[in-house]
Design an enzyme around this catalytic site. Sequence first.
Site, PDB file in Angstrom:
ATOM      1  N   VAL A 117       2.407  -4.611   0.142  1.00  0.00           N
ATOM      2  CA  VAL A 117       1.175  -4.570   0.915  1.00  0.00           C
ATOM      3  C   VAL A 117       1.378  -5.400   2.168  1.00  0.00           C
ATOM      4  CG1 VAL A 117      -1.311  -4.960   0.878  1.00  0.00           C
ATOM      5  CG2 VAL A 117      -0.103  -4.444  -1.254  1.00  0.00           C
ATOM      6  N   CYS A 118       1.165  -4.789   3.331  1.00  0.00           N
ATOM      7  CA  CYS A 118       1.279  -5.475   4.604  1.00  0.00           C
ATOM      8  C   CYS A 118       2.666  -6.107   4.739  1.00  0.00           C
ATOM      9  CB  CYS A 118       0.147  -6.497   4.722  1.00  0.00           C
ATOM     10  SG  CYS A 118      -0.187  -7.058   6.407  1.00  0.00           S
TER      11      CYS A 118
END
Length: 329
Positions: A117-118
């Site tokens: 994530v990210c």
Amino acid sequence: MSTVKRFIVVILFDGVDLLDVTGPPEVFSLLQREVDDATGYDVVLAAETKDPVTTSAGVRVLPDLTFQEVSGRSIDTLLVPGSVEVDGQRRVRAVTDAAVVDWVRTLAGTSRRVASVCVGAHILAAAGLLDGKRATTHWSTAQQLAADHPSIEVDADPIFIRDQDVWTGAGISACLDLSLALVADDFGEVVALRVARQLVMYLKRPSGQSQFSVPLEPVSTTRRIEDLRLHITRNIAEQLTVTDLAGHAHVSERQLTRIFKTELGMTPAAYIESARVEVARNQLESTDATLERIASTCGFNTTDTLIRAFRRKLDTTPTEYRNRFRSPV
């Protein structure tokens, strides 16, 4: 559907981005509202110890299990969020912890799929899980990822990328899009779209959509405008005149225009065009439909109107957009 819950492990460590940790579990939890049996996810937060973890937002999160406790289990999805540091000149840099990287490498070995994530992509990269793969991350650290790991094909545009069983997502709200894509992969597009509605997301965006795209509209504050937006979405192929919308909302045309300018900062016509472009983008990214078909189903009627709208809104043509952002089959 099977009643077996998929075991999801979210990695925790000090300084982790809070939304990266909390966003995906929220998406997964909403799935239960949309299915009729016990099918769903068993989500746990895992860290090196069970001591509270302080996130980048200063909010403390309590792990459910330790890395050691989950290491002997079969993991369906290993979710790896990230962390950044910002210097005095406001330059952003992703940071990784060697111990966390080692544990991610170990846990990935017993996981069906792995997703970052990210800026969590930097942890996957450090663990060697992205070597030879195409990946994305938050645009602010994409150059760093490419420089630190030249064996990775870094693409800073898409909101998420799937390369076999390794997924990488951009940031920050793109964690919701990535999570919805995982739900779609597990339970189908129809269920994922219903979860997106629970999140009050306009559309479940496909992976090829650029993370640099401007959101379709700001959040409104009244149920009347939300009802109008939903009405437009459901009837996007229709003529949708100001007169029709005013009649649907039981207001005058002048009042309707004032409501749109106050709530969304644009005229009804401008909003309708933006909504149509957004739906057309979705179709260009995820289908092989012809431009004629897309123009018809999105309410543009002619391809010339569709092309003009794309040039006006995105400074490109539908064909150029599809070539750039078409999701791989």
